[in-house]
Design an enzyme around this catalytic site. Structure first.
Site, PDB file in Angstrom:
ATOM      1  N   THR A  94      -6.051   0.801  -9.740  1.00  0.00           N
ATOM      2  CA  THR A  94      -6.520  -0.553 -10.038  1.00  0.00           C
ATOM      3  C   THR A  94      -5.642  -1.635  -9.408  1.00  0.00           C
ATOM      4  O   THR A  94      -6.015  -2.793  -9.394  1.00  0.00           O
ATOM      5  CB  THR A  94      -6.566  -0.793 -11.562  1.00  0.00           C
ATOM      6  N   GLY A  95      -4.445  -1.270  -8.907  1.00  0.00           N
ATOM      7  CA  GLY A  95      -3.542  -2.280  -8.346  1.00  0.00           C
ATOM      8  C   GLY A  95      -4.008  -2.773  -6.987  1.00  0.00           C
ATOM      9  O   GLY A  95      -4.759  -2.098  -6.294  1.00  0.00           O
ATOM     10  N   CYS A  96      -3.545  -3.968  -6.611  1.00  0.00           N
ATOM     11  CA  CYS A  96      -3.905  -4.536  -5.303  1.00  0.00           C
ATOM     12  C   CYS A  96      -2.889  -4.188  -4.219  1.00  0.00           C
ATOM     13  O   CYS A  96      -3.109  -4.445  -3.049  1.00  0.00           O
ATOM     14  CB  CYS A  96      -4.016  -6.048  -5.393  1.00  0.00           C
ATOM     15  N   VAL A  97      -1.745  -3.659  -4.625  1.00  0.00           N
ATOM     16  CA  VAL A  97      -0.746  -3.314  -3.610  1.00  0.00           C
ATOM     17  C   VAL A  97      -0.397  -1.840  -3.709  1.00  0.00           C
ATOM     18  O   VAL A  97       0.412  -1.314  -3.055  1.00  0.00           O
ATOM     19  CB  VAL A  97       0.551  -4.158  -3.749  1.00  0.00           C
TER      20      VAL A  97
END
Lengths: 165, 105
Positions: free
Chosen positions: B102-105
């Protein structure tokens, strides 16, 4: 017909504040993570993000930013625009933002640039901006792939979606 | 949702191709998913990545960031992209049998 997936992005970074640099870095890294080719072009004040001397000392711009606020778990309060210029405000806001980013595992600028470069994202500096600020190639961090004129930039951006930040 | 026969097991996948139940995962299932993802034969080094991802997922409920893989998992970013070309974030998570990160990085 299914829309064509994005294959390549070319991201221009023109601002030199912490909040001006990060969106471009996150988008470039996110592109590589999704298998999309990415190149970054740092121009004007955006050059601060790839200069050895400044890249890890950028600050949040607190002046003229009516949306400036603390995260909700810090109370969510807003910094009135008139206080944005109070000495130490930018340092404080920067500290706050860096801490929140660390919690989200978002790297400092230098490490982020290195990660993007290591993932085959290309990093370029703008020739006109380098000349304007009288910067030398040796002022740039080692992950920079080169200095481009705007013509070179368009050439290298062939087939890419260009995003200006 | 789709159920597929993989390495002798009936495995359920969500609409984006991530395993619904990570506890059913084993190395043979990983090898088969890797073929489908175009990664080919998995090496020890691939499994280092997959195991770290699974461990993080079990502890935190989400797959690790690329940075966490580098700094805590000992997988240099350059190598990660070589091991899982064409987008390590989703591909490695699919092969590791965990949910979409779910993280963007």
């Amino acid at each position: 017909m299914e829309p064509e997936p994005i294959k390549k992005v070319s991201i221009v970074v023109s601002k030199g504040s912490l909040d001006g640099i990060y969106p471009g870095l996150i988008m470039a890294n996110g592109a590589r993570m999704a298998g999309i080719e990415a190149m970054m072009f740092f121009t004007f004040f955006g050059l601060e993000g790839i200069m050895k001397e400044t890249m890890d000392h950028l600050k949040v711009a607190t002046v003229g930013n009516p949306a400036m606020r603390a995260p909700k778990d810090w109370g969510g309060w807003r910094i009135p625009t008139v206080l944005g210029g109070v000495p130490g405000m930018s340092t404080f806001a920067t500290h706050m933002m860096k801490q929140e980013m660390e919690n989200l595992d978002i790297p400092p600028v230098g490490e982020f640039i290195e990660m993007i470069h290591d993932s085959s994202g290309e990093i370029y500096a703008c020739k006109a901006a380098m000349d304007m600020f009288k910067f030398k190639p040796e002022d740039l961090c080692d992950d920079v792939d080169g200095i481009l004129t705007v013509g070179d930039f368009y050439e290298k951006s062939a087939g890419a979606q260009i995003i200006f930040t | 949702m789709a159920t597929e026969e993989i390495a002798g097991h009936s495995v359920e996948f969500d609409t984006e191709g991530f395993m619904v139940d990570h506890t059913l995962w084993n190395e043979d299932i990983a090898r088969e998913i890797a073929q489908k993802e175009g990664i080919g034969e998995l090496t020890e080094r691939h499994f280092d990545v997959l195991k770290f991802m699974r461990q993080e997922f079990k502890e935190k409920g989400d797959g690790p960031s690329i940075r966490a893989l580098k700094n805590r998992g000992g997988i240099p970013t350059r190598e990660l992209y070589e091991l899982f070309p064409g987008g390590p974030a989703k591909k490695a998570a699919r092969i590791a049998g965990i949910k979409k990160p779910t993280g963007c990085v």
